[in-house]
Design an enzyme around this catalytic site. Structure first.
Site, PDB file in Angstrom:
ATOM      1  N   HIS A 184       0.802  -1.203  -0.060  1.00 22.46           N
ATOM      2  CA  HIS A 184       0.078  -0.043  -0.064  1.00 22.46           C
ATOM      3  C   HIS A 184       0.668   1.236   0.067  1.00 22.46           C
ATOM      4  O   HIS A 184       0.666   2.156  -0.943  1.00 22.46           O
ATOM      5  CB  HIS A 184      -0.996   0.224   1.135  1.00 22.46           C
ATOM      6  CG  HIS A 184      -2.140  -1.054   1.008  1.00 22.46           C
ATOM      7  ND1 HIS A 184      -2.918  -1.341   2.088  1.00 22.46           N
ATOM      8  CD2 HIS A 184      -2.414  -1.705  -0.157  1.00 22.46           C
ATOM      9  CE1 HIS A 184      -3.910  -2.364   1.480  1.00 22.46           C
ATOM     10  NE2 HIS A 184      -3.652  -2.426   0.158  1.00 22.46           N
ATOM     11  N   ASP A 279      -1.674   2.329   6.970  1.00 20.07           N
ATOM     12  CA  ASP A 279      -0.563   1.214   6.710  1.00 20.07           C
ATOM     13  C   ASP A 279       0.955   1.862   6.799  1.00 20.07           C
ATOM     14  O   ASP A 279       1.741   1.086   7.154  1.00 20.07           O
ATOM     15  CB  ASP A 279      -0.652   0.589   5.429  1.00 20.07           C
ATOM     16  CG  ASP A 279      -1.937  -0.282   5.386  1.00 20.07           C
ATOM     17  OD1 ASP A 279      -2.143  -0.941   6.183  1.00 20.07           O
ATOM     18  OD2 ASP A 279      -2.740   0.011   4.202  1.00 20.07           O
TER      19      ASP A 279
END
Lengths: 345, 345
Positions: A184, A279
């Site tokens: 991500h 993330d």
């Protein structure tokens, strides 16, 4: 998950911080499910009061964005009782460690089990409050308790609900196995112009170009090196795609293109999504912080975190799951392994 | 430039390292020009032998990618003679400093003038060897000599050819004014997926999205802070667009969209272009290296350099124009200013 557990026959109470969600569940008396699991899951309680939800519960499943785990731990701390299990589902990187650290800071002395899964067991969406669509259920999920000596007990309890849960070695294995930290942040940042172009694009199929894929694989080598410093031999992100999806190829770019599950996954149209906001602080920050302390080269991870800070205006290193926030400061790799295995510092 | 100077009536010799270029110029006897300057510029010599080109010359104009300046200096060192002027056009950041450092390392004691321009005076293309199209000629160009005490003499010489050349304060002003270091590396990296998508795109109009533009402006603040540490009050990149192109706006994204000169500027289709390979080692690296030594926050520049290293596989910090490569190691900002002003270390 609350609806699904209710349909399995378990008594379930739901706590949430969003009044609209709690109101909707209260009005209906439960959660409507469709997709792979169909039916109406009645709930005992839906509440904005955490004590009402967790007092007397055997298992407290924490199913929230990872950036909320710290606040959930603070809210739970005064109400936890001996013998309860907190099941963080999933923990991202360091979920159980951070939860335990908050309980220590809050002087919570209840002897509870804290465990984390390496992934969310569902592929699901909630089209509206009190309504969920379960699109997929993983056939394999790893769970570790902190300390690992309690993993067997916790997994046996969880197997009453999900028999596909298996024990991980320890919370370093579940945490360092976090694939979102690889897939991500870096690709999102390197797709900044695509994201802000207003065009429709496909996150994996368009976004993991050859240079971006190669960079992610280089970051992944840093992750594997951190794991190795803890005695863990983890699969690479490319091997993981083979295990999790049966997707293979000679490069990460090829692998994601060969992953049919990614066919319709659209790209974002703003940089401010969980791909960075979650993330980075609960994935890359703990990995990089551990690596830095252990003397592992994590300059790629650190560069991505910094770039993420600059493009979002956030202070991920200050606020994320560093070794300090995880309660591991000043410890060697051997001491950290001993701690996650036995609970002794 | 060789063709243009010849058409102005100056005797010109051309040195190049590419045999095909030298062969083509030799065969024709000069360079065919079109665009703003039309005609055939006869050259005295076109040669692969640097000595043949520079011996006896008054002005040695170095018109190459900035990454070649170091090799050009090494090649020239044995052949330079008292009173000659080396005119680096343009110097990127630190061109004159690096050139002088190489001459020192090569024990070249000739008392020559070394000067650099802050930009290329032409907008031009070469469609084939021995053929150039001059599309634009800047009406303003800053030149500084190293040391600055020689700037007046050098600018007077250069004004015989280009009256629009004006003296800069010193080579820190020309070098830290390098706009390419701002506009090329960071946007190129953050357009990685666009670059490798195979799509046609416009470098400035598509590539400077709001987040990317804001990031470039933050990097630009670091550049201005480095300049300030040397007592220089430079225009910001946004102000520079107003001065150079009359383009204005409330953000960098708006400014480049209001710059008609950028209408047709296409984006790259590979990461390996001068936007990274030249503008990082001869733009961001010297700025960041100077900033680091002076205690100025240059973490954004350093992050971009690192990211560029990771995505290209190059080692820009090791090979680029650090303070060491510029002959400035161990010096304070006051000592560096004294050196560029007077030539005394």
């Amino acid at each position: 998950m609350a609806g699904h557990l209710s349909l399995m026959g378990f008594p379930v109470r739901l706590y949430d911080i969003i009044p609209e969600t709690v109101d909707a569940v209260r009005r209906k008396g439960g959660i409507q499910l469709d997709g792979l699991v169909k039916g109406f899951g009645k709930l005992e309680v839906a509440t904005l009061n955490v004590a009402e939800a967790i007092e007397g519960a055997d298992i407290i499943a924490v199913v929230t964005p990872a950036v909320a785990h710290r606040e959930v731990a603070k809210a739970c701390a005064p109400h936890l009782a001996h013998g309860q299990v907190v099941y963080i589902h999933p923990g991202a990187t360091g979920g159980a460690l951070e939860f335990r650290k908050v309980l220590e800071d809050k002087k919570c002395n209840a002897r509870i089990g804290i465990a984390e899964a390496n992934s969310l067991i569902y592929a699901c969406r909630s089209p509206e409050p009190a309504h969920a669509s379960i699109l997929g259920i993983k056939s394999d999920l790893l769970v570790a308790a902190l300390p690992a000596t309690e993993t067997r007990w916790v997994v046996e309890m969880l197997n009453n609900t999900f028999p596909q849960i298996r024990p991980a070695k320890n919370v370093l294995e579940t945490g360092l196995g976090n694939p979102n930290a690889m897939m991500h942040p870096a690709p999102t940042l390197l797709n900044a112009s695509m994201i802000e172009s207003g065009r429709d694009w496909l996150y994996y199929w368009d976004g993991i170009t050859p240079s971006i894929g190669a960079f992610v694989e280089a970051i992944d080598q840093e992750r594997l090196s951190v794991a190795k410093a803890f005695g863990l031999d983890l699969p690479s992100i490319r091997e993981w795609y083979g295990l999790a999806y049966g997707a293979r190829g000679n490069s990460l770019t090829e692998v994601v293109r060969n992953n049919k599950a990614y066919a319709g996954v659209k790209g974002q149209k703003t940089l401010l999504t969980r791909y960075l906001l979650e993330d980075i602080p609960t994935g890359l920050v703990p990995m990089a912080s551990l690596g830095r302390v252990l003397g592992v080269d994590v300059t790629r991870m650190e560069t991505v975190v910094r770039l993420g800070e600059f493009l979002t205006g956030k202070t991920f290193f200050a606020e994320g799951r560093t070794v300090d926030a995880l309660g591991l400061s000043g410890m060697t790799s051997e001491q950290i392994v001993a701690f996650v295995e036995t609970g002794t510092r």
